[in-house]
Design an enzyme around this catalytic site. Structure first.
Site, PDB file in Angstrom:
ATOM      1  N   HIS A 171      15.737   5.820 -10.227  1.00  0.00           N
ATOM      2  CA  HIS A 171      16.642   5.549 -11.011  1.00  0.00           C
ATOM      3  C   HIS A 171      16.468   5.965 -12.568  1.00  0.00           C
ATOM      4  O   HIS A 171      16.080   5.086 -13.095  1.00  0.00           O
ATOM      5  CB  HIS A 171      16.985   4.049 -11.079  1.00  0.00           C
ATOM      6  CG  HIS A 171      18.537   3.680 -11.433  1.00  0.00           C
ATOM      7  ND1 HIS A 171      19.568   3.011 -10.672  1.00  0.00           N
ATOM      8  CD2 HIS A 171      19.076   4.040 -12.431  1.00  0.00           C
ATOM      9  CE1 HIS A 171      20.542   2.995 -11.327  1.00  0.00           C
ATOM     10  NE2 HIS A 171      20.520   3.453 -12.561  1.00  0.00           N
ATOM     11  N   HIS A 202      18.697   8.292 -15.581  1.00  0.00           N
ATOM     12  CA  HIS A 202      19.820   8.949 -16.087  1.00  0.00           C
ATOM     13  C   HIS A 202      19.225   9.999 -17.134  1.00  0.00           C
ATOM     14  O   HIS A 202      18.772   9.793 -18.142  1.00  0.00           O
ATOM     15  CB  HIS A 202      20.894   8.210 -16.654  1.00  0.00           C
ATOM     16  CG  HIS A 202      21.411   7.267 -15.912  1.00  0.00           C
ATOM     17  ND1 HIS A 202      22.756   7.534 -15.371  1.00  0.00           N
ATOM     18  CD2 HIS A 202      21.065   5.878 -15.238  1.00  0.00           C
ATOM     19  CE1 HIS A 202      23.146   6.540 -14.411  1.00  0.00           C
ATOM     20  NE2 HIS A 202      22.099   5.512 -14.591  1.00  0.00           N
ATOM     21  N   ASP A 211      20.932  11.943 -19.207  1.00  0.00           N
ATOM     22  CA  ASP A 211      21.889  11.742 -20.390  1.00  0.00           C
ATOM     23  C   ASP A 211      21.315  10.634 -21.226  1.00  0.00           C
ATOM     24  O   ASP A 211      21.515  10.306 -22.358  1.00  0.00           O
ATOM     25  CB  ASP A 211      23.163  12.058 -20.274  1.00  0.00           C
ATOM     26  CG  ASP A 211      23.582  11.002 -19.037  1.00  0.00           C
ATOM     27  OD1 ASP A 211      23.060  11.020 -18.313  1.00  0.00           O
ATOM     28  OD2 ASP A 211      24.990  10.878 -19.211  1.00  0.00           O
ATOM     29  N   GLY A 215      28.930   4.138 -14.153  1.00  0.00           N
ATOM     30  CA  GLY A 215      30.188   4.111 -15.163  1.00  0.00           C
ATOM     31  C   GLY A 215      30.215   2.454 -15.208  1.00  0.00           C
ATOM     32  O   GLY A 215      29.567   1.524 -14.527  1.00  0.00           O
ATOM     33  N   HIS A 238      25.665   2.342  -8.226  1.00  0.00           N
ATOM     34  CA  HIS A 238      25.489   0.925  -9.383  1.00  0.00           C
ATOM     35  C   HIS A 238      26.292  -0.006  -8.984  1.00  0.00           C
ATOM     36  O   HIS A 238      27.508   0.098  -8.669  1.00  0.00           O
ATOM     37  CB  HIS A 238      25.868   1.647 -10.661  1.00  0.00           C
ATOM     38  CG  HIS A 238      24.826   2.672 -11.296  1.00  0.00           C
ATOM     39  ND1 HIS A 238      24.641   4.004 -11.074  1.00  0.00           N
ATOM     40  CD2 HIS A 238      24.105   2.281 -12.505  1.00  0.00           C
ATOM     41  CE1 HIS A 238      23.712   4.425 -11.656  1.00  0.00           C
ATOM     42  NE2 HIS A 238      23.462   3.478 -12.577  1.00  0.00           N
ATOM     43  N   GLU A 298      25.539  -5.019 -11.062  1.00  0.00           N
ATOM     44  CA  GLU A 298      24.986  -5.014 -12.490  1.00  0.00           C
ATOM     45  C   GLU A 298      25.882  -5.737 -13.428  1.00  0.00           C
ATOM     46  O   GLU A 298      25.562  -6.707 -14.263  1.00  0.00           O
ATOM     47  CB  GLU A 298      24.797  -3.557 -12.855  1.00  0.00           C
ATOM     48  CG  GLU A 298      24.259  -3.388 -14.122  1.00  0.00           C
ATOM     49  CD  GLU A 298      24.381  -1.872 -14.708  1.00  0.00           C
ATOM     50  OE1 GLU A 298      25.048  -0.848 -13.944  1.00  0.00           O
ATOM     51  OE2 GLU A 298      23.475  -1.605 -15.739  1.00  0.00           O
ATOM     52  N   HIS A 334      20.386  -1.296  -9.099  1.00  0.00           N
ATOM     53  CA  HIS A 334      20.373  -2.806  -9.779  1.00  0.00           C
ATOM     54  C   HIS A 334      20.268  -3.861  -8.730  1.00  0.00           C
ATOM     55  O   HIS A 334      19.359  -4.237  -8.354  1.00  0.00           O
ATOM     56  CB  HIS A 334      21.549  -2.932 -10.865  1.00  0.00           C
ATOM     57  CG  HIS A 334      21.315  -1.925 -11.967  1.00  0.00           C
ATOM     58  ND1 HIS A 334      20.327  -1.865 -12.895  1.00  0.00           N
ATOM     59  CD2 HIS A 334      22.142  -0.809 -12.311  1.00  0.00           C
ATOM     60  CE1 HIS A 334      20.449  -0.912 -13.742  1.00  0.00           C
ATOM     61  NE2 HIS A 334      21.484  -0.305 -13.381  1.00  0.00           N
ATOM     62  N   ASP A 369      16.153   3.229 -15.801  1.00  0.00           N
ATOM     63  CA  ASP A 369      17.382   3.548 -16.062  1.00  0.00           C
ATOM     64  C   ASP A 369      17.735   4.621 -17.188  1.00  0.00           C
ATOM     65  O   ASP A 369      17.984   5.623 -16.839  1.00  0.00           O
ATOM     66  CB  ASP A 369      17.950   2.121 -16.468  1.00  0.00           C
ATOM     67  CG  ASP A 369      19.553   2.346 -16.102  1.00  0.00           C
ATOM     68  OD1 ASP A 369      20.003   3.120 -15.437  1.00  0.00           O
ATOM     69  OD2 ASP A 369      20.413   1.175 -16.621  1.00  0.00           O
TER      70      ASP A 369
HETATM   71 ZN   LIG Z   1      22.117   3.458 -13.981  1.00  0.00          ZN
END
Ligand SMILES: [Zn+2]
Length: 369
Positions: free
Chosen positions: A44, A46, A48, A202, A229, A232, A253, A310
């Site tokens: 997991h 990202h 960006d 998101g 996701h 969370e 999560h 993350d």
């Molecule tokens: Zn994430």
């Protein structure tokens, strides 16, 4: 039949297990340098959210992108909200900055390549890198160009640093579900060509996963893996939707899963892996403090847990730090860390034979520690 209260009681008993556990008095001392050397997998992460800070600055200069502040310290604070962050929505603001410099193919290739270089330094053998191609279209790049650019960076990274990888394409909860459908179609087109799964990321609250279920059904019908996701920034109902409406094979999560004992048992019985991200969970206020996190409870109940970063930049972390947090706050011993590492490899979206071979090699390497 268990209920939520039983688990909440159980959670309290597990809080703040900072002392070494009694039966591990003779356990090997866990140090950061030792943990850095352990073979690892990250499921997991990202793209960006995991750029290098210096790269964001350089790219902005090269591309003449105006950043929200010229002051390096202020900018760093915006990109790394830290533990003062108020919520997931607050945390996600940092991505407006990274995304502003990731609108060209060469920027995406570089970000992917540098991520592989970074994870290689802490002996990550395999990483699943996720991002949402739809967020990189401010300069009209088409989705295939956006995906090819990242795959090229990952390929070059594997060539130079030996880290294998796969891409997880993210739909976004708070963007019209018709775009999730386009991203699901993209995932189908790139199945066996670098894309290993489809995800939903998101803002979780007010944007239920079931509104995106058409995209998940397309992905599932094409025998593609999925993760969501969930749990969370919203309760177990969100995890329930991810599993039963979207057919999610893993949960991103799952922090609030403990609130429903019944669902927790289902997740455990079906061996649905949880992609746990400790630092991120405190920063987004999924739980208020490290002491409140249910990871120890989950592990002791036998849930299949994986530890992840993350966002290496936004959460100011890496996998070594996350494992050290598991040790310091929840008393994970070296043997338990090795167990979590193997559970993580088992949870990878890799073909079975390839995964089995990788696990054999990792077990041999882990024997050295
Ligand atoms: Zn994430």
């Amino acid at each position: 039949m268990s209920n939520a209260n039983e688990y909440q009681t159980g959670l309290k008993e597990y809080k703040c297990d900072t002392e070494p556990r009694k039966d591990d008095a003779d356990a090997v001392e866990v140090t950061e340098s030792l943990v850095r050397k352990l073979p690892k997998v990250e499921l997991h992460c990202h793209l960006d959210g995991s750029m290098r800070f210096e790269t964001v600055l350089q790219m902005a200069e090269e591309q003449k992108v105006k950043l929200p502040s010229d002051d390096t310290d202020k900018l760093k604070k915006l990109l790394q909200p830290g533990f003062d962050c108020k919520s997931l929505v607050d945390y996600l603001k940092a991505f407006d900055i990274t995304l502003s410099v990731l609108q060209k193919p060469e920027a995406l290739t570089r970000a992917a390549y540098e991520l592989i270089e970074d994870v290689a330094k802490e002996n990550v053998k395999y990483i699943e890198v996720r991002y949402s191609p739809i967020l990189h279209q401010l300069q009209d790049m088409n989705l295939a160009v956006i995906l090819d650019a990242v795959l090229e960076g990952l390929r070059l990274g594997e060539r130079d640093f030996g880290v294998k990888s796969g891409v997880i394409v993210c739909g976004i909860r708070n963007i019209d579900p018709k775009f999730s459908m386009r991203l699901a179609e993209l995932s189908v087109a790139y199945k066996n060509k670098g894309v290993v799964a489809f995800d939903l990321a998101g803002a979780e609250e007010d944007y239920p996963a079931r509104e995106h279920q058409e995209a998940f059904h397309l992905v599932l019908k094409n025998n593609i893996n999925s993760t969501v996701h969930a749990g969370e920034a919203y309760g177990p109902e969100s995890i329930h939707q991810a599993i039963h409406y979207c057919g999610s094979h893993r949960i991103g999560h799952g922090t609030r899963l403990f609130e429903s004992g019944d669902l927790l048992n289902y997740v455990n019985d079906h061996r649905i892996p949880l992609e746990i991200c400790l630092s991120s969970n405190i920063q987004t206020k999924a739980v208020p403090t490290f002491e409140d996190h249910p990871v120890r409870l989950y592990y002791d109940l036998g849930l299949r847990i994986t530890l992840n970063t993350d966002n290496r930049l936004v959460s100011d972390t890496n996998l070594t730090k996350e494992l050290m947090i598991a040790h310091q706050y929840y008393g994970f011993t070296l043997d338990e860390m090795k167990d979590v590492i193997i559970q993580s490899f088992k949870s990878a979206f890799l073909p079975y034979r390839e995964k089995r071979q990788m696990i054999r090699e990792v077990l041999l390497e882990l024997d050295n520690f």
